[in-house]
Design a protein around this motif. Sequence first.
Motif, PDB file in Angstrom:
ATOM      1  N   VAL A 102      -2.080   0.662  -4.648  1.00 26.66           N
ATOM      2  CA  VAL A 102      -1.776  -0.685  -4.131  1.00 26.66           C
ATOM      3  C   VAL A 102      -1.103  -1.496  -5.231  1.00 26.66           C
ATOM      4  O   VAL A 102      -1.434  -1.365  -6.413  1.00 26.66           O
ATOM      5  N   GLU A 103      -0.122  -2.328  -4.828  1.00 19.59           N
ATOM      6  CA  GLU A 103       0.534  -3.266  -5.730  1.00 19.59           C
ATOM      7  C   GLU A 103       0.202  -4.697  -5.305  1.00 19.59           C
ATOM      8  O   GLU A 103       0.266  -5.021  -4.119  1.00 19.59           O
ATOM      9  N   LEU A 104      -0.132  -5.539  -6.271  1.00 18.23           N
ATOM     10  CA  LEU A 104      -0.264  -6.976  -6.055  1.00 18.23           C
ATOM     11  C   LEU A 104       0.980  -7.625  -6.629  1.00 18.23           C
ATOM     12  O   LEU A 104       1.282  -7.438  -7.817  1.00 18.23           O
ATOM     13  N   ARG A 105       1.718  -8.381  -5.822  1.00 18.53           N
ATOM     14  CA  ARG A 105       3.017  -8.895  -6.246  1.00 18.53           C
ATOM     15  C   ARG A 105       3.028 -10.419  -6.328  1.00 18.53           C
ATOM     16  O   ARG A 105       2.552 -11.116  -5.414  1.00 18.53           O
ATOM     17  N   PHE A 106       3.620 -10.916  -7.430  1.00 14.74           N
ATOM     18  CA  PHE A 106       3.782 -12.352  -7.667  1.00 14.74           C
ATOM     19  C   PHE A 106       5.241 -12.600  -8.062  1.00 14.74           C
ATOM     20  O   PHE A 106       5.639 -12.234  -9.174  1.00 14.74           O
ATOM     21  N   HIS A 107       6.020 -13.195  -7.192  1.00 13.97           N
ATOM     22  CA  HIS A 107       7.435 -13.420  -7.501  1.00 13.97           C
ATOM     23  C   HIS A 107       7.584 -14.333  -8.714  1.00 13.97           C
ATOM     24  O   HIS A 107       6.927 -15.364  -8.823  1.00 13.97           O
TER      25      HIS A 107
ATOM     26  N   ILE B 228       0.857  -1.189   0.000  1.00 13.69           N
ATOM     27  CA  ILE B 228       0.000   0.000   0.000  1.00 13.69           C
ATOM     28  C   ILE B 228       0.893   1.238   0.000  1.00 13.69           C
ATOM     29  O   ILE B 228       1.813   1.359   0.810  1.00 13.69           O
ATOM     30  N   HIS B 229       0.621   2.163  -0.916  1.00 16.24           N
ATOM     31  CA  HIS B 229       1.368   3.422  -1.004  1.00 16.24           C
ATOM     32  C   HIS B 229       0.458   4.565  -0.551  1.00 16.24           C
ATOM     33  O   HIS B 229      -0.657   4.725  -1.048  1.00 16.24           O
ATOM     34  N   PHE B 230       0.965   5.360   0.390  1.00 19.57           N
ATOM     35  CA  PHE B 230       0.170   6.438   0.971  1.00 19.57           C
ATOM     36  C   PHE B 230       0.496   7.800   0.377  1.00 19.57           C
ATOM     37  O   PHE B 230      -0.170   8.794   0.701  1.00 19.57           O
ATOM     38  N   GLY B 231       1.527   7.897  -0.471  1.00 18.06           N
ATOM     39  CA  GLY B 231       2.033   9.194  -0.887  1.00 18.06           C
ATOM     40  C   GLY B 231       3.028   9.689   0.143  1.00 18.06           C
ATOM     41  O   GLY B 231       3.091   9.188   1.268  1.00 18.06           O
ATOM     42  N   GLY B 232       3.812  10.678  -0.214  1.00 20.75           N
ATOM     43  CA  GLY B 232       4.809  11.186   0.721  1.00 20.75           C
ATOM     44  C   GLY B 232       5.870  10.159   1.058  1.00 20.75           C
ATOM     45  O   GLY B 232       6.477  10.226   2.138  1.00 20.75           O
TER      46      GLY B 232
ATOM     47  N   ALA C   8     -10.444  -0.430 -16.737  1.00 25.26           N
ATOM     48  CA  ALA C   8     -10.538  -1.070 -15.425  1.00 25.26           C
ATOM     49  C   ALA C   8     -11.735  -0.519 -14.659  1.00 25.26           C
ATOM     50  O   ALA C   8     -11.989   0.689 -14.667  1.00 25.26           O
ATOM     51  N   ASP C   9     -12.466  -1.420 -14.027  1.00 23.05           N
ATOM     52  CA  ASP C   9     -13.690  -1.058 -13.306  1.00 23.05           C
ATOM     53  C   ASP C   9     -13.344  -0.589 -11.899  1.00 23.05           C
ATOM     54  O   ASP C   9     -13.703  -1.209 -10.906  1.00 23.05           O
ATOM     55  N   LEU C  10     -12.603   0.522 -11.804  1.00 17.05           N
ATOM     56  CA  LEU C  10     -12.139   1.037 -10.521  1.00 17.05           C
ATOM     57  C   LEU C  10     -12.369   2.538 -10.448  1.00 17.05           C
ATOM     58  O   LEU C  10     -12.313   3.242 -11.466  1.00 17.05           O
ATOM     59  N   THR C  11     -12.587   3.030  -9.235  1.00  9.13           N
ATOM     60  CA  THR C  11     -12.852   4.445  -9.015  1.00  9.13           C
ATOM     61  C   THR C  11     -11.846   5.025  -8.030  1.00  9.13           C
ATOM     62  O   THR C  11     -11.101   4.290  -7.361  1.00  9.13           O
ATOM     63  N   VAL C  12     -11.853   6.336  -7.929  1.00  6.68           N
ATOM     64  CA  VAL C  12     -10.999   7.020  -6.953  1.00  6.68           C
ATOM     65  C   VAL C  12     -11.338   6.542  -5.543  1.00  6.68           C
ATOM     66  O   VAL C  12     -10.448   6.338  -4.701  1.00  6.68           O
ATOM     67  N   ARG C  13     -12.617   6.344  -5.269  1.00  4.90           N
ATOM     68  CA  ARG C  13     -13.022   5.895  -3.932  1.00  4.90           C
ATOM     69  C   ARG C  13     -12.423   4.518  -3.613  1.00  4.90           C
ATOM     70  O   ARG C  13     -12.039   4.249  -2.467  1.00  4.90           O
ATOM     71  N   ASP C  14     -12.335   3.656  -4.624  1.00 10.73           N
ATOM     72  CA  ASP C  14     -11.733   2.344  -4.399  1.00 10.73           C
ATOM     73  C   ASP C  14     -10.291   2.496  -3.922  1.00 10.73           C
ATOM     74  O   ASP C  14      -9.876   1.857  -2.939  1.00 10.73           O
ATOM     75  N   VAL C  15      -9.519   3.320  -4.608  1.00  9.66           N
ATOM     76  CA  VAL C  15      -8.113   3.493  -4.243  1.00  9.66           C
ATOM     77  C   VAL C  15      -8.005   4.128  -2.863  1.00  9.66           C
ATOM     78  O   VAL C  15      -7.148   3.753  -2.046  1.00  9.66           O
ATOM     79  N   GLN C  16      -8.856   5.078  -2.562  1.00 12.96           N
ATOM     80  CA  GLN C  16      -8.842   5.688  -1.229  1.00 12.96           C
ATOM     81  C   GLN C  16      -9.166   4.667  -0.150  1.00 12.96           C
ATOM     82  O   GLN C  16      -8.614   4.708   0.950  1.00 12.96           O
TER      83      GLN C  16
END
Length: 523
Positions: free
Chosen positions: A117-122, A64-68, A179-187
């Motif tokens: 957010v990042e989803l990671r798969f090695h 999860i990236h918060f900024g800053g 992509a079926d995503l909104t600003v609210r989703d990321v928040q």
Amino acid sequence: MIERAKTTLLVLLVGLSLLQSYLLAYSMPGLGATVKTEQDYINAEPLGEEASVEDVVFPEELVIHFGGDKHTVLYPGSTFYDMILKERIQGREFKGFQRNPVNVLNWDEVRRNDIGVELRFHNGIPVDLLKKLLKVQGDLLFLNETIDRIWIFKTKDTEDVRTFFFTADGEKVYESAQADLTVRDVQDYVGFGEYQTKYTVTADGIYLPDKPMQSVEMVFPYEVYSPDLMQRNLFFDPGTTKALEDRNGSQIFTDGKRGLQVEQNGKWITYTNPAASQSKDNLLGDNVYASVEFINEHGGWDGVHRFVNASPDKDGKAAKTIMFQQYLNNYPVIETRNFQYGTIRLTLQQGTVTDYTRSLITLADKAKSRQARWLPGGDDLLKALEKYERRSEAVRVFPALQAQPMEDNELRFVPVWGVLLKDGTNDVLLQAYPAGYTPPKTEDETMAPPDGKAADSAGGKESADASVDAGANENAVSGKSGGSGKTASTDGGGSALNKTGTAAGLNAGTMKIKLGGNAALPR
């Protein structure tokens, strides 16, 4: 007279011919084939639980990236990992993919400045397997790719949400323009991680927590599948096998072609079924399906496992080695040099399993004992990484459990910091602090609301309350399927499960989350 005899003989011959044709067609007893094929395995009594491909495909972590330049990491099994992945991402559609070079954006700046957010798969996951996790639609070019990261973020100072799929070869990214995503989703993603331990990222992209993380040391009783049982399960004609013993005391069963070696005092097996090498490569996804089916039929699954792409190849093909890593109490179990436990490995040739290694141990449903332990964070962890002899090969640091054998058929699982190396192997970077250690509270934690309780259940059928300090990483439910549901609620900064606050996407007031026996991992 002669003509009548000829007629009678002709009728008899025709009748015998018809009878013979009937017997051959319907395989009357005594006339059928008696040679068994390799598919005629004698399946003995059922062993472990069965699983599907959907059960073993999930990200190794969410970042999860918060900024800053602030971040946190959520691991499989934690409540917010499950909420973000299952409730906020899995139901959304990703389509309209546009191919770009990997340097289409400055990703360091995106990491520092943009929330997401990042989803990671090695080592990556083929798109045909990724479709078991997410609703992905793309053209043939995209569907043949192997993806190692999915990055969803809102650009700074705008209301744009962008979603990128990174290929494992490190050369391309595909942007999902629809992509079926909104600003609210990321928040909401960011809000779920607000009260988790913050992480600092090193120059080479390794995330390390800024302070200690709470875990649990456990002791589990166990039983062991007998070598005879595995012999009956793996050999299609056990009556033709011979039992031998090598110089090291390992048992060996063989029928002249296949071999089953039983090591570690009857607790670990290596099964081999030689097959001619095939020049034609088959898809990694096909091998994963074949591996899951083979394990279902020959040994089953003891708890939750995650598919790990062990192949260094980045094209999604010719992946001969398939690995599944075991999870317990939300953490992966890593092997030691002296005791093998925690992984299932298979080698395949054109869908046929030629090598199969695994533990014969099956854990009890409940731990015999549990004790809180703290994993180092901050400077202690950073110094350990800097002094690590294979530092240049490290690509990831993660909380894990190390299995240690005890007397009376018991295993102790000790919390450690594991390190993932470039060759795909795991090593122990740092042990937990001694039992009884409690990290001092920071100024922010001293001002935080009172601590609460967090559900902390190993095996999915046991409930135990573990006190979680504000800001500490949450221990959620994981383990074997079918466990009874438990309610987890935590006050304060620990995991914010019962939190009065203003995190994005969370209603002010009390929030209680109902967890099933296996709800914390994607099952």
